[in-house]
Design an enzyme around this catalytic site. Structure first.
Site, mmCIF file in Angstrom:
data_model
loop_
_atom_site.group_PDB
_atom_site.id
_atom_site.type_symbol
_atom_site.label_atom_id
_atom_site.label_comp_id
_atom_site.label_asym_id
_atom_site.label_seq_id
_atom_site.Cartn_x
_atom_site.Cartn_y
_atom_site.Cartn_z
ATOM 1 N N SER A 15 0.810 -1.217 0.000
ATOM 2 C CA SER A 15 0.000 0.000 0.000
ATOM 3 C C SER A 15 0.844 1.268 0.000
ATOM 4 O O SER A 15 0.592 2.201 -0.768
ATOM 5 C CB SER A 15 -0.934 -0.007 1.214
ATOM 6 O OG SER A 15 -1.830 -1.103 1.149
ATOM 7 N N CYS A 43 -1.894 -6.090 2.646
ATOM 8 C CA CYS A 43 -3.302 -5.737 2.813
ATOM 9 C C CYS A 43 -4.172 -6.357 1.733
ATOM 10 O O CYS A 43 -5.186 -6.990 2.022
ATOM 11 C CB CYS A 43 -3.466 -4.221 2.815
ATOM 12 S SG CYS A 43 -5.187 -3.701 2.998
ATOM 13 N N CYS A 48 -5.763 -7.466 5.149
ATOM 14 C CA CYS A 48 -7.055 -6.907 5.533
ATOM 15 C C CYS A 48 -8.158 -7.126 4.504
ATOM 16 O O CYS A 48 -9.314 -7.312 4.883
ATOM 17 C CB CYS A 48 -6.911 -5.419 5.859
ATOM 18 S SG CYS A 48 -5.822 -4.488 4.769
ATOM 19 N N LYS A 51 -9.168 -10.949 4.486
ATOM 20 C CA LYS A 51 -9.684 -11.221 5.830
ATOM 21 C C LYS A 51 -11.066 -10.611 6.014
ATOM 22 O O LYS A 51 -11.961 -11.255 6.572
ATOM 23 C CB LYS A 51 -8.721 -10.659 6.876
ATOM 24 C CG LYS A 51 -9.186 -10.840 8.316
ATOM 25 C CD LYS A 51 -8.267 -10.081 9.257
ATOM 26 C CE LYS A 51 -8.331 -8.598 9.016
ATOM 27 N NZ LYS A 51 -7.378 -7.824 9.836
ATOM 28 N N GLY A 176 -3.103 -12.780 21.278
ATOM 29 C CA GLY A 176 -4.239 -12.081 21.870
ATOM 30 C C GLY A 176 -4.522 -10.753 21.214
ATOM 31 O O GLY A 176 -5.324 -9.970 21.716
ATOM 32 N N TYR A 178 -5.218 -8.228 17.544
ATOM 33 C CA TYR A 178 -6.387 -8.097 16.664
ATOM 34 C C TYR A 178 -6.467 -9.217 15.639
ATOM 35 O O TYR A 178 -7.566 -9.707 15.336
ATOM 36 C CB TYR A 178 -6.404 -6.719 15.996
ATOM 37 C CG TYR A 178 -5.387 -6.502 14.909
ATOM 38 C CD1 TYR A 178 -5.724 -6.703 13.575
ATOM 39 C CD2 TYR A 178 -4.101 -6.062 15.200
ATOM 40 C CE1 TYR A 178 -4.814 -6.490 12.561
ATOM 41 C CE2 TYR A 178 -3.176 -5.846 14.195
ATOM 42 C CZ TYR A 178 -3.532 -6.069 12.876
ATOM 43 O OH TYR A 178 -2.611 -5.859 11.883
ATOM 44 N N GLU A 182 -9.686 -11.682 15.451
ATOM 45 C CA GLU A 182 -10.474 -11.678 14.222
ATOM 46 C C GLU A 182 -10.633 -13.087 13.663
ATOM 47 O O GLU A 182 -11.741 -13.514 13.309
ATOM 48 C CB GLU A 182 -9.816 -10.754 13.196
ATOM 49 C CG GLU A 182 -9.990 -9.281 13.548
ATOM 50 C CD GLU A 182 -9.203 -8.350 12.668
ATOM 51 O OE1 GLU A 182 -9.543 -7.146 12.625
ATOM 52 O OE2 GLU A 182 -8.225 -8.797 12.023
ATOM 53 N N ARG A 199 -0.033 -15.767 25.962
ATOM 54 C CA ARG A 199 1.042 -15.809 26.951
ATOM 55 C C ARG A 199 0.732 -14.969 28.183
ATOM 56 O O ARG A 199 1.297 -15.189 29.249
ATOM 57 C CB ARG A 199 2.345 -15.320 26.316
ATOM 58 C CG ARG A 199 2.926 -16.290 25.300
ATOM 59 C CD ARG A 199 4.061 -15.678 24.533
ATOM 60 N NE ARG A 199 3.601 -14.582 23.694
ATOM 61 C CZ ARG A 199 4.383 -13.881 22.877
ATOM 62 N NH1 ARG A 199 5.672 -14.172 22.803
ATOM 63 N NH2 ARG A 199 3.890 -12.909 22.140
ATOM 64 N N ARG A 205 -4.262 -5.678 23.891
ATOM 65 C CA ARG A 205 -3.539 -4.683 24.677
ATOM 66 C C ARG A 205 -3.509 -3.338 23.920
ATOM 67 O O ARG A 205 -3.235 -3.281 22.732
ATOM 68 C CB ARG A 205 -2.116 -5.169 24.936
ATOM 69 C CG ARG A 205 -1.351 -4.339 25.974
ATOM 70 C CD ARG A 205 0.055 -4.891 26.146
ATOM 71 N NE ARG A 205 0.050 -6.276 26.575
ATOM 72 C CZ ARG A 205 -0.049 -6.670 27.839
ATOM 73 N NH1 ARG A 205 -0.185 -5.765 28.800
ATOM 74 N NH2 ARG A 205 -0.028 -7.946 28.147
ATOM 75 N N GLY A 263 2.179 -11.475 16.374
ATOM 76 C CA GLY A 263 2.852 -10.226 16.026
ATOM 77 C C GLY A 263 3.496 -10.292 14.660
ATOM 78 O O GLY A 263 3.564 -11.347 14.027
ATOM 79 N N ALA A 342 -9.712 -0.404 14.137
ATOM 80 C CA ALA A 342 -10.833 -1.314 14.355
ATOM 81 C C ALA A 342 -10.339 -2.735 14.455
ATOM 82 O O ALA A 342 -9.277 -3.088 13.925
ATOM 83 C CB ALA A 342 -11.847 -1.197 13.218
ATOM 84 N N HIS A 437 -32.873 8.697 14.743
ATOM 85 C CA HIS A 437 -33.597 7.599 15.382
ATOM 86 C C HIS A 437 -34.434 6.827 14.366
ATOM 87 O O HIS A 437 -35.006 7.427 13.449
ATOM 88 C CB HIS A 437 -34.509 8.174 16.474
ATOM 89 C CG HIS A 437 -35.266 7.146 17.241
ATOM 90 N ND1 HIS A 437 -34.678 6.359 18.217
ATOM 91 C CD2 HIS A 437 -36.567 6.758 17.176
ATOM 92 C CE1 HIS A 437 -35.583 5.545 18.706
ATOM 93 N NE2 HIS A 437 -36.746 5.766 18.098
ATOM 94 N N GLU A 442 -27.093 6.735 17.291
ATOM 95 C CA GLU A 442 -27.663 7.854 18.042
ATOM 96 C C GLU A 442 -27.214 7.860 19.499
ATOM 97 O O GLU A 442 -27.237 8.910 20.161
ATOM 98 C CB GLU A 442 -29.195 7.823 17.975
ATOM 99 C CG GLU A 442 -29.844 6.686 18.727
ATOM 100 C CD GLU A 442 -31.368 6.738 18.651
ATOM 101 O OE1 GLU A 442 -31.950 7.774 18.991
ATOM 102 O OE2 GLU A 442 -31.978 5.722 18.250
#
Length: 448
Positions: A15, A43, A48, A51, A176, A178, A182, A199, A205, A263, A342, A437, A442
């Site tokens: 990218s 990506c 991404c 995925k 642990g 993202y 996912e 671990r 985190r 990682g 996200a 609404h 909202e």
């Protein structure tokens, strides 16, 4: 005659590299880009984009079940992994073609082979040629970390997960962060028995603690198994292909696949950066200044290889800033403050700005506002899964310094809401907006 073969030579067509190449060429530079795998980088090819397509596919598991509560007569359903896998890979191939066409349209020369640095202005190609460039941009990204223990070679990473021959009935996911969370959600929705091995005793985190706790609670309720404070001792593979993972502090786990998501490390091994005196830090990242320049003033770096913020949109911004600064006579620097992010878990979560803990450490006086609710869709579908939105506010100035959400469509909602945080709007500005609404969004303007 030109002093160099190219004004800019980019190593890595991900990218950041693609954006830098295209923009530099638009500014009039003669540009070449080398890629040893596929144009598009992590990506587009193995990150991404594919995925997120798997995430979309996984959502149908609950959507089809919920449809019955909304009056649809849905027959018994069955998931076919090979169909989704092949369709996703076809889409990836299409996107690779579009990326290549875009570069060619801007007259960027694509060199489909490995390139390494031979000197401050020299690049060695795999076919034995050496070319020169006024500037070299390193945009080689990062690669998944594979742990070192007996039998680790039997595991896979996010690079290989999109190519599995069959859907694993049982999968162990190490990590642990993202990526781990996912894929845990994806495989669980596809019907796999998922065990996560971490671990430490903390997932995600760096994200807002309340959201992390909510995702953990929901994941456990769904049936995902967590092994905390556990480390791999070894993996054994039986003749029938069954893997047995031996861990510290718990019984061995049998699985059909083990996915390492612990990682990513920068891709600098064997790149020849030492030939130009480019400084590398202890994590293998290229050390750069605010203008993406390395310790060698003709060599720059952008994206994950710098290990600053490992996010695709950040790499794109860095590539744009580099090209505008060097070739566009428009000095530009990336603002790393309030970058939204996200996690496309089930449900997804998203956040921008400071967490409550970070705000208290930095600001002292902090106010928080939360909304803990069930979406209308979940109520009618009979799901007890609850969303959680949280505003973190500077207690002195009333400025909203953090916004964090977990629930359906949280990333889609946050993109617009992040503008408010970036613009340093105050809680009173949120309160002044009339609610739309009935929507989940909202809740952002109804917290009192």
């Amino acid at each position: 005659m030109a002093k160099y073969d190219y004004d800019l030579f980019v190593i890595g067509a991900g990218s950041g590299g693609v954006r830098a190449s295209r923009v530099a060429a638009a500014h009039g530079a003669k540009v070449a880009i080398a890629e040893e795998h596929k144009v598009g980088g992590t990506c587009v090819i193995r990150g991404c984009v594919p995925k997120k397509l798997l995430v979309y596919g996984a959502h149908f598991a609950e959507d089809l079940a919920d449809a019955r509560r909304f009056g649809w007569e849905v027959p018994e359903t069955r998931f076919n992994w090979a169909t989704l896998r092949d369709n996703v890979l076809t889409e990836v191939t299409r996107l690779e073609g579009l990326y290549s066409e875009n570069l060619e349209r801007h007259e960027v020369e694509i060199i489909k082979q490995r390139a390494t640095v031979a000197g401050p202005h020299e690049i060695a190609l795999a076919d034995g040629r050496t070319v020169t460039a006024g500037r070299i941009l390193v945009a080689t990204g990062a690669t998944p970390v594979v742990p070192d223990f007996p039998g680790a070679e039997h595991g896979i990473t996010s690079n290989e997960v999109f190519h599995l021959d069959a859907l694993p009935k049982r999968i162990v996911i190490a990590g642990g962060g993202y990526i781990a969370n996912e894929f845990a959600g994806i495989f669980h929705e596809f019907g796999s028995k998922v065990t996560m091995v971490n671990r430490s005793d903390i997932i995600l985190r760096g994200y807002e603690e309340a959201l992390r706790d909510r995702l953990l609670q929901i994941s456990i309720t769904k049936g995902i198994d967590f092994k905390f404070n556990a480390a791999f001792e070894k993996i054994e593979k039986a003749e029938d292909g069954t893997l047995t993972a031996y861990l510290t502090g718990c019984d061995p786990i049998e699985a059909d696949a083990v996915l390492f998501a612990i990682g990513r490390r920068p891709n600098t091994d064997g790149l020849g950066l030492e030939n130009a005196g480019v400084r590398i830090d202890d994590k293998g990242a290229v050390v750069v200044d605010a203008d993406n320049m390395s310790s060698c003033d003709s060599i720059h770096a952008v994206g994950d290889v710098t290990n600053r913020v490992q996010l695709t949109p950040v790499a794109i911004r860095e590539g744009q800033a580099f090209a505008d600064t060097i070739f566009g006579d428009n000095p530009t620097r990336v603002d790393y403050e309030n970058i939204p992010s996200a996690v496309f878990s089930h449900p997804p979560l998203a956040g921008v700005g400071l967490t409550e803990g970070q705000a208290r450490d930095r600001l002292g006086t902090v106010k928080t506002y939360t909304s803990d609710f069930r979406s209308m869709k979940n109520v009618l579908a009979g799901r007890n899964e609850r969303s959680l939105y949280k505003l973190v506010v500077d207690g002195t100035t009333d400025e909203v310094v953090g916004l964090h959400m977990i629930g359906p469509d949280a990333p889609e909602i946050l993109q617009a809401a992040a503008i408010a945080v970036k613009a340093k709007l105050k809680k009173a500005d949120f309160d002044a907006v009339v609610a739309l609404h009935p929507t989940m969004a909202e809740e952002l303007v109804l917290m009192r």
